[in-house]
Design a protein around this motif. Structure first.
Motif, mmCIF file in Angstrom:
data_model
loop_
_atom_site.group_PDB
_atom_site.id
_atom_site.type_symbol
_atom_site.label_atom_id
_atom_site.label_comp_id
_atom_site.label_asym_id
_atom_site.label_seq_id
_atom_site.Cartn_x
_atom_site.Cartn_y
_atom_site.Cartn_z
ATOM 1 N N PRO A 79 -6.201 6.022 5.180
ATOM 2 C CA PRO A 79 -7.491 5.603 5.495
ATOM 3 C C PRO A 79 -7.800 5.926 7.177
ATOM 4 C CG PRO A 79 -5.648 3.939 5.336
ATOM 5 C CD PRO A 79 -5.262 4.882 5.086
ATOM 6 N N LYS B 121 -2.958 -2.403 13.533
ATOM 7 C CA LYS B 121 -1.346 -2.935 12.564
ATOM 8 C C LYS B 121 -0.720 -2.178 13.698
ATOM 9 C CE LYS B 121 -1.691 -1.209 7.854
ATOM 10 N NZ LYS B 121 -1.524 -0.497 6.698
ATOM 11 N N TYR C 297 -1.199 -8.354 11.890
ATOM 12 C CA TYR C 297 -2.471 -7.490 12.139
ATOM 13 C C TYR C 297 -3.618 -8.435 12.709
ATOM 14 C CZ TYR C 297 0.952 -4.789 9.771
ATOM 15 O OH TYR C 297 1.661 -3.979 9.200
ATOM 16 N N GLN D 205 -7.140 1.398 12.080
ATOM 17 C CA GLN D 205 -7.154 1.801 10.583
ATOM 18 C C GLN D 205 -8.541 0.969 9.926
ATOM 19 O OE1 GLN D 205 -3.888 1.389 7.321
ATOM 20 N NE2 GLN D 205 -2.911 3.386 7.487
ATOM 21 N N ARG E 106 0.963 -7.685 -4.634
ATOM 22 C CA ARG E 106 1.157 -7.930 -3.407
ATOM 23 C C ARG E 106 0.102 -9.836 -3.242
ATOM 24 N NH1 ARG E 106 4.151 -4.204 1.034
ATOM 25 N NH2 ARG E 106 4.946 -2.552 -0.943
ATOM 26 N N GLU F 25 -0.355 -12.392 -1.151
ATOM 27 C CA GLU F 25 0.225 -12.019 0.795
ATOM 28 C C GLU F 25 -1.001 -13.479 1.316
ATOM 29 O OE1 GLU F 25 0.191 -7.767 1.258
ATOM 30 O OE2 GLU F 25 -2.055 -8.528 1.667
HETATM 31 P P1 AMP Z 1 1.738 -3.021 5.663
HETATM 32 O O1 AMP Z 1 2.081 -3.810 6.600
HETATM 33 O O2 AMP Z 1 0.942 -1.554 5.621
HETATM 34 O O3 AMP Z 1 2.565 -3.299 4.388
HETATM 35 O O4 AMP Z 1 0.135 -3.290 5.083
HETATM 36 C C1 AMP Z 1 -0.355 -5.316 4.752
HETATM 37 C C2 AMP Z 1 -1.561 -5.771 4.660
HETATM 38 O O5 AMP Z 1 -2.605 -4.982 4.398
HETATM 39 C C3 AMP Z 1 -1.583 -4.427 2.507
HETATM 40 O O6 AMP Z 1 -0.771 -5.425 1.569
HETATM 41 C C4 AMP Z 1 -2.400 -4.574 2.558
HETATM 42 O O7 AMP Z 1 -2.863 -6.197 1.513
HETATM 43 C C5 AMP Z 1 -3.231 -5.185 3.728
HETATM 44 N N1 AMP Z 1 -3.843 -3.354 3.731
HETATM 45 C C6 AMP Z 1 -2.762 -2.508 4.883
HETATM 46 N N2 AMP Z 1 -3.493 -1.869 5.573
HETATM 47 C C7 AMP Z 1 -4.867 -1.502 5.296
HETATM 48 C C8 AMP Z 1 -5.926 -0.972 4.310
HETATM 49 N N3 AMP Z 1 -6.322 -0.098 4.526
HETATM 50 N N4 AMP Z 1 -7.197 -1.684 3.910
HETATM 51 C C9 AMP Z 1 -7.127 -2.747 3.543
HETATM 52 N N5 AMP Z 1 -6.089 -3.406 2.838
HETATM 53 C C10 AMP Z 1 -4.810 -2.909 3.720
#
Ligand code: AMP
Length: 354
Positions: free
Chosen positions: A140, A156, A166, A193, A222, A224
């Protein structure tokens, strides 16, 4: 970091026909224990007081050790108990979170399946991105300056555990407004991001250094909260949408269009090759790439989990992919035990344990 040689010296003292597969009672422990038993190993689970019943109920562990808190695992006397039992520890998500990557690297002298050097590359967002770039994954877009935000972004924060906290924002003003509300997290570093719209795929791979082979064992999505709940109510909530959060509460099975499989495998291969170049001997065993597939059928990757992931719990009795590879129900937990077994047979345990 404890040197490879120190761990291998301990491994030299292990009776090869008395190896115990051990793990911490959480995350993917049940399938790791079942896999160990299916492959003919003794198994041991370390439980925090009060959680033993789950592991007793399924009767998969030959031995159960109770601790008051997981940090106790790092105490010298506790580690000595494990070494006496010729234990090989299998790391999983909770294992890494409870013990902390730094403490594992510096204080855990019990031999562990895989390459512990990977923990550094997974835990540090900057290093992880370097790894993904080297693997030529599509990532991204990131914005260093909030003033540059020109599309929907996800912010994040490092302290935001499991996707809670987030924030999403479409422009600089929205970002500042939301950031103010979250004063607490304002101090830490954060990553801005691009929010990638598409369908999520979390493929579960296994790399065997013994066979120099990459296997695709399964895949999940996942589930969520609250984002997946909001999706059901978006029409009703459209004027008062709550801030979405991305806390994993479960996992859903998925298979991918067969024509996309070559690309999924290619991503896995590149991650392995890059890891070998960056921290030899590289990633060993299970890993997962978190991806979103766009409408142009491009995979955008936003994270690597360099160990067994919880989504594999869907496939304790095998997945549509593992069934093509193996005649027996092959979970990721069992695949780990199988690799240890083959390594013992070929006198190659040091290739897969550090
Ligand atoms: P992470 O903590 O990076 O594993 O992110 C947690 C969740 O946020 C992921 O399982 C996705 O559903 C969503 N996510 C994270 N990054 C992105 C992104 N750049 N674009 C879309 N969804 C994201």
């Amino acid at each position: 970091m404890l040197h490879r040689k120190e761990i291998h010296h301990i491994l030299d003292g292990y009776a090869r026909d008395e190896i115990t597969i051990a793990t911490i009672g959480s995350h993917t422990a049940l399938q790791i224990l079942k896999g160990a038993r299916d492959e003919g190993f003794k198994s041991l689970v370390i439980c925090k007081r009060g959680t033993e019943e789950v592991y007793r109920q399924f009767g998969l562990a030959d031995e159960l050790l109770t601790v008051e808190n997981f940090e106790q695992v790092l105490e010298k006397s506790f580690q000595e108990q494990l070494i006496k039992r010729n234990a090989i520890l299998i790391p999983h998500g909770s294992f890494v979170e409870y013990l902390s990557p730094v403490r594992i690297e510096n204080e855990l002298f019990v031999p562990m399946f895989g390459n512990r050097a990977v923990l550094d590359w997974e835990a540090d967002r900057g290093k992880e991105r370097e790894w993904m770039e080297r693997a030529e994954l599509r990532l991204p877009v990131e914005f260093n300056d909030p003033a540059d935000i020109d599309r929907l972004v996800m912010v994040k924060f490092p302290g935001a555990k499991g996707g809670r906290g987030y924030i999403l924002a479409s422009n600089h003003d929205e970002f500042e407004q939301k950031r103010k509300k979250l004063e607490l997290r304002d101090k830490g570093e954060f990553t801005i991001q691009e929010y990638v719209v598409g369908t999520r795929f979390y493929p579960h791979y296994f790399y065997s250094p013994l066979k120099d082979k990459l296997e695709l064992l399964s895949m999940d999505i996942r589930y969520e909260s609250n984002i997946d709940g909001i999706a059901r109510l978006s029409y009703i909530l459209r004027d008062s949408l709550p801030e979405p959060s991305f806390v994993v509460t479960g996992n859903l099975p998925v298979v991918i269009r067969e024509s996309l499989l070559p690309r999924v495998l290619e991503m896995g291969r590149r991650v392995i090759t890059a890891s070998q170049e960056m921290f030899s001997p590289g990633l060993i065993g299970p890993f997962c790439i978190e991806t979103v597939c766009t409408e142009d059928l491009a995979f955008i990757a936003f994270e690597i989990s360099a160990r067994i992931v919880a989504g594999t719990n869907l496939y304790i009795s095998g997945s549509p992919y593992s069934q093509l590879l193996y005649d027996v129900p092959m979970s990721t937990g069992r695949r780990i035990a199988r690799e240890v077994k083959e390594a013992i047979k070929g006198d190659l345990l040091k290739e897969v344990v550090y």
